[in-house]
Motif scaffolding. Structure first.
Motif, PDB file in Angstrom:
ATOM      1  N   ALA A  50       0.819  -1.212   0.000  1.00 62.13           N
ATOM      2  CA  ALA A  50       0.000   0.000   0.000  1.00 62.13           C
ATOM      3  C   ALA A  50       0.852   1.260   0.000  1.00 62.13           C
ATOM      4  N   ALA A  51       2.084   1.178   0.517  1.00 56.66           N
ATOM      5  CA  ALA A  51       2.941   2.362   0.607  1.00 56.66           C
ATOM      6  C   ALA A  51       3.176   2.973  -0.774  1.00 56.66           C
ATOM      7  N   GLY A  52       3.470   2.129  -1.755  1.00 54.91           N
ATOM      8  CA  GLY A  52       3.705   2.641  -3.099  1.00 54.91           C
ATOM      9  C   GLY A  52       2.467   3.266  -3.714  1.00 54.91           C
ATOM     10  N   VAL A  53       1.302   2.649  -3.432  1.00 56.00           N
ATOM     11  CA  VAL A  53       0.054   3.192  -3.972  1.00 56.00           C
ATOM     12  C   VAL A  53      -0.213   4.580  -3.385  1.00 56.00           C
ATOM     13  N   VAL A  54       0.020   4.736  -2.073  1.00 54.81           N
ATOM     14  CA  VAL A  54      -0.197   6.024  -1.411  1.00 54.81           C
ATOM     15  C   VAL A  54       0.759   7.083  -1.958  1.00 54.81           C
ATOM     16  N   LEU A  55       2.014   6.698  -2.195  1.00 59.58           N
ATOM     17  CA  LEU A  55       3.009   7.667  -2.655  1.00 59.58           C
ATOM     18  C   LEU A  55       2.965   7.885  -4.170  1.00 59.58           C
ATOM     19  N   GLY A  56       2.218   7.051  -4.879  1.00 58.73           N
ATOM     20  CA  GLY A  56       2.137   7.162  -6.327  1.00 58.73           C
ATOM     21  C   GLY A  56       1.127   8.190  -6.785  1.00 58.73           C
ATOM     22  N   PRO A  57       0.779   8.141  -8.064  1.00 55.94           N
ATOM     23  CA  PRO A  57      -0.141   9.139  -8.627  1.00 55.94           C
ATOM     24  C   PRO A  57      -1.556   9.054  -8.079  1.00 55.94           C
ATOM     25  N   SER A  58      -1.933   7.919  -7.488  1.00 57.38           N
ATOM     26  CA  SER A  58      -3.297   7.763  -6.995  1.00 57.38           C
ATOM     27  C   SER A  58      -3.602   8.705  -5.836  1.00 57.38           C
ATOM     28  N   VAL A  59      -2.635   8.948  -4.936  1.00 61.31           N
ATOM     29  CA  VAL A  59      -2.875   9.779  -3.747  1.00 61.31           C
ATOM     30  C   VAL A  59      -1.923  10.971  -3.722  1.00 61.31           C
ATOM     31  N   PHE A  60      -0.637  10.701  -3.473  1.00 60.25           N
ATOM     32  CA  PHE A  60       0.354  11.768  -3.343  1.00 60.25           C
ATOM     33  C   PHE A  60       0.426  12.615  -4.610  1.00 60.25           C
ATOM     34  N   GLY A  61       0.328  11.968  -5.778  1.00 59.85           N
ATOM     35  CA  GLY A  61       0.391  12.698  -7.035  1.00 59.85           C
ATOM     36  C   GLY A  61      -0.771  13.635  -7.238  1.00 59.85           C
ATOM     37  N   ASN A  62      -1.906  13.348  -6.608  1.00 58.03           N
ATOM     38  CA  ASN A  62      -3.078  14.224  -6.706  1.00 58.03           C
ATOM     39  C   ASN A  62      -3.078  15.309  -5.643  1.00 58.03           C
ATOM     40  N   VAL A  63      -2.649  14.932  -4.441  1.00 54.89           N
ATOM     41  CA  VAL A  63      -2.688  15.882  -3.320  1.00 54.89           C
ATOM     42  C   VAL A  63      -1.604  16.947  -3.465  1.00 54.89           C
ATOM     43  N   ALA A  64      -0.392  16.518  -3.823  1.00 54.11           N
ATOM     44  CA  ALA A  64       0.731  17.458  -3.953  1.00 54.11           C
ATOM     45  C   ALA A  64       1.488  17.161  -5.242  1.00 54.11           C
ATOM     46  N   PRO A  65       0.910  17.512  -6.392  1.00 50.53           N
ATOM     47  CA  PRO A  65       1.540  17.141  -7.675  1.00 50.53           C
ATOM     48  C   PRO A  65       2.928  17.736  -7.877  1.00 50.53           C
ATOM     49  N   GLY A  66       3.148  18.952  -7.429  1.00 54.93           N
ATOM     50  CA  GLY A  66       4.456  19.581  -7.603  1.00 54.93           C
ATOM     51  C   GLY A  66       5.540  18.858  -6.833  1.00 54.93           C
ATOM     52  N   LEU A  67       5.268  18.610  -5.561  1.00 57.93           N
ATOM     53  CA  LEU A  67       6.242  17.906  -4.719  1.00 57.93           C
ATOM     54  C   LEU A  67       6.433  16.473  -5.206  1.00 57.93           C
ATOM     55  N   SER A  68       5.341  15.833  -5.625  1.00 60.94           N
ATOM     56  CA  SER A  68       5.431  14.469  -6.124  1.00 60.94           C
ATOM     57  C   SER A  68       6.309  14.397  -7.371  1.00 60.94           C
ATOM     58  N   HIS A  69       6.162  15.364  -8.278  1.00 61.53           N
ATOM     59  CA  HIS A  69       6.955  15.367  -9.504  1.00 61.53           C
ATOM     60  C   HIS A  69       8.428  15.600  -9.199  1.00 61.53           C
ATOM     61  N   TRP A  70       8.721  16.420  -8.174  1.00 60.56           N
ATOM     62  CA  TRP A  70      10.119  16.680  -7.825  1.00 60.56           C
ATOM     63  C   TRP A  70      10.754  15.484  -7.118  1.00 60.56           C
ATOM     64  N   LEU A  71       9.993  14.861  -6.193  1.00 60.11           N
ATOM     65  CA  LEU A  71      10.551  13.795  -5.377  1.00 60.11           C
ATOM     66  C   LEU A  71      10.496  12.436  -6.063  1.00 60.11           C
ATOM     67  N   LEU A  72       9.460  12.211  -6.859  1.00 57.80           N
ATOM     68  CA  LEU A  72       9.299  10.921  -7.548  1.00 57.80           C
ATOM     69  C   LEU A  72       9.108  11.171  -9.040  1.00 57.80           C
ATOM     70  N   PRO A  73      10.101  11.738  -9.696  1.00 58.07           N
ATOM     71  CA  PRO A  73       9.957  12.084 -11.120  1.00 58.07           C
ATOM     72  C   PRO A  73       9.871  10.826 -11.976  1.00 58.07           C
ATOM     73  N   ARG A  74       9.247  10.964 -13.126  1.00 64.51           N
ATOM     74  CA  ARG A  74       9.139   9.861 -14.069  1.00 64.51           C
ATOM     75  C   ARG A  74      10.341   9.812 -15.021  1.00 64.51           C
ATOM     76  N   ASP A  75      11.396  10.514 -14.653  1.00 65.32           N
ATOM     77  CA  ASP A  75      12.610  10.498 -15.453  1.00 65.32           C
ATOM     78  C   ASP A  75      13.174   9.078 -15.493  1.00 65.32           C
ATOM     79  N   PRO A  76      13.426   8.523 -16.693  1.00 62.95           N
ATOM     80  CA  PRO A  76      13.878   7.126 -16.791  1.00 62.95           C
ATOM     81  C   PRO A  76      15.145   6.835 -15.990  1.00 62.95           C
ATOM     82  N   GLU A  77      16.148   7.739 -16.046  1.00 68.25           N
ATOM     83  CA  GLU A  77      17.394   7.484 -15.327  1.00 68.25           C
ATOM     84  C   GLU A  77      17.148   7.411 -13.820  1.00 68.25           C
TER      85      GLU A  77
END
Length: 438
Positions: A50-77
């Motif tokens: 469940a930790a990954g689901v909470v930190l992923g786009p389903s929850v964290f990505g919706n609640v704080a999209p800016g912080l989520s993009h900075w901390l968990l970017p979809r950058d391949p590297e």
């Protein structure tokens, strides 16, 4: 003219900072939710998934999209760094699981395990293919046609997740029970068949179904099994024999880890999952005696407390539940989930009953094999990459992985609580505990 290679560019300061923060965040949340799950009498694996689901786009990505993009970017590297560390965790986890397979029990009960494996693969595969032919074209990715899509859905319904099942059984103290050994044995067979079928689906999506592709896949599997018995085991025995009485036990562990990684690399080079090689290497380590198994067990606590939760949490990051807002996708998800749960449970239960196991053991086996976890998510990613799935059907398959992994542990706890321990199980557990103390 002399050619010289330039310096390899290293990680930037920002990439290293994000990577370290990602590790800290994922392990922290996984540990906290794992403890929360334990408070509700559920294994920690439930909270860690469940930790990954909470930190992923389903929850964290919706609640704080800016912080989520900075901390968990979809950058391949950046994602490759995280995936590499989590893959090491799952390989060691599966190897530890393989090292605690009771080969004597599997041989004595090979008929029952064979029937459980057949039932838990064939029935879900048949019903999954039938379901795939009935699902609407809007869920198809387009590659390979409807037949390829239907077979892919069948494979997705038929597989089990050996890593998640392994961690669940370890967390619940069931790996050394007879029923746990049978679940692991059947799950291993299910995964082998699943990856073999996936190679066929991949060939259908890219080159069409050919007899040569099927023959090559089966041939590679036979080569791996033969090499494990004829090459890996004698080589491991010779390499590890001088280290049994060495004053530096860490050297023995280093050799075992090297063998695990090389075995995983070998199966991967042949087009199969690295997990298969790690699992077979763990079984080889087990067959060499308690000293070798004890060396591998020395890293069990670290793997269970750090690497395995990281692996599970990182996988949950790929889940986006917001796509289920579309009614057609939600309906397809509900139907697929019902078929997946019912077919896997019925197949495992019927196979166990045909193998002359009692009703309670059969229920436990049906429940344990239902967990699909990361294997299903990897499968879904492959389907999306090949173009067999689109975003909607990918979400459906991932939902099956998450729900089945969460529901399996509570049912397992309820059913196995009514199974009395045998003297052999008590002795097996005592031996394992003694190894951990040493």
């Amino acid at each position: 003219m002399t050619l010289s290679a330039g310096p390899v560019p290293g990680l930037t300061d920002h990439q290293m900072l994000v990577f370290l923060l990602q590790l800290s965040l994922l392990i922290s949340v996984a540990a906290l939710l794992g403890r929360a799950a334990a408070r509700f009498n559920m294994p920690p694996v439930v909270g860690e998934l469940a930790a990954g689901v909470v930190l992923g786009p389903s929850v964290f990505g919706n609640v704080a999209p800016g912080l989520s993009h900075w901390l968990l970017p979809r950058d391949p590297e950046q994602m490759h760094l995280l995936n590499a560390v989590s893959q090491l965790g799952v390989l060691l986890l599966v190897a530890i699981t393989g090292a605690h397979i009771d080969l004597g029990l599997l041989r004595r009960r090979r008929r029952a395990i064979g029937l459980v494996s057949a039932g838990s693969v064939l029935l879900p595969l048949a019903l999954g293919v039938a379901l795939g032919t009935l699902l609407p074209d809007s869920l198809m990715g387009g590659a390979g046609g409807h037949g390829t899509f239907a077979l892919f859905i069948g494979v997705a319904v038929a597989v089990s997740a050996l890593p998640v099942i392994a961690k669940t059984l370890l967390d619940m103290g069931l790996l050394h029970r007879n029923v746990g050994q049978m679940i692991i044995g059947a799950a291993a067979v299910s995964d082998i068949v699943g990856w073999l079928l996936l190679s066929i689906v991949s060939a259908m999506a890219t080159h069409g179904l050919r007899a040569g592709v099927v023959a090559t896949s089966v041939g590679c599997l036979l080569i791996v099994l033969a090499a494990t018995v004829l090459v890996l085991r004698p080589l491991a025995a010779r390499v590890l024999r001088p280290t049994r009485h060495a004053q530096q036990p860490g050297f023995s562990l280093s050799l075992i880890v090297i063998m695990i990684l090389l075995s995983a690399a070998g199966t991967h080079a042949l087009g199969m999952e690295p997990i298969l090689g790690a699992f077979l290497c763990g079984i080889v380590v087990s067959s060499l005696g308690t000293a070798s198994r004890g060396s591998l067990d020395s890293v069990r606590t670290f793997v269970m407390a750090t690497l395995a939760p990281l692996f599970l949490a990182a996988a949950g990051l790929q889940v986006d539940l917001t796509t289920l807002a579309h009614p057609s996708v939600l309906l397809a998800a509900v139907i697929t989930l019902a078929v997946a749960i019912g077919a896997k449970f019925a197949g495992g239960y019927l196979g166990a009953r045909l193998g002359r196991l009692d009703r309670t053991e059969s229920l436990a086996i049906g429940a344990g094999l239902n967990a699909r976890g990361l294997v299903e998510i990897v499968l879904a990613s492959v389907g999306l990459r090949l173009g067999v799935l689109n975003t909607a059907s990918y979400t459906v398959v991932v939902l099956v992985a998450v729900v089945t992994s969460v529901m399996a542990p509570p049912i397992l706890r309820r059913t196995t609580g009514r199974i009395a321990k045998t003297s052999a199980e008590v002795e097996r557990e005592r031996e394992f505990t003694a190894q951990l103390v040493v």
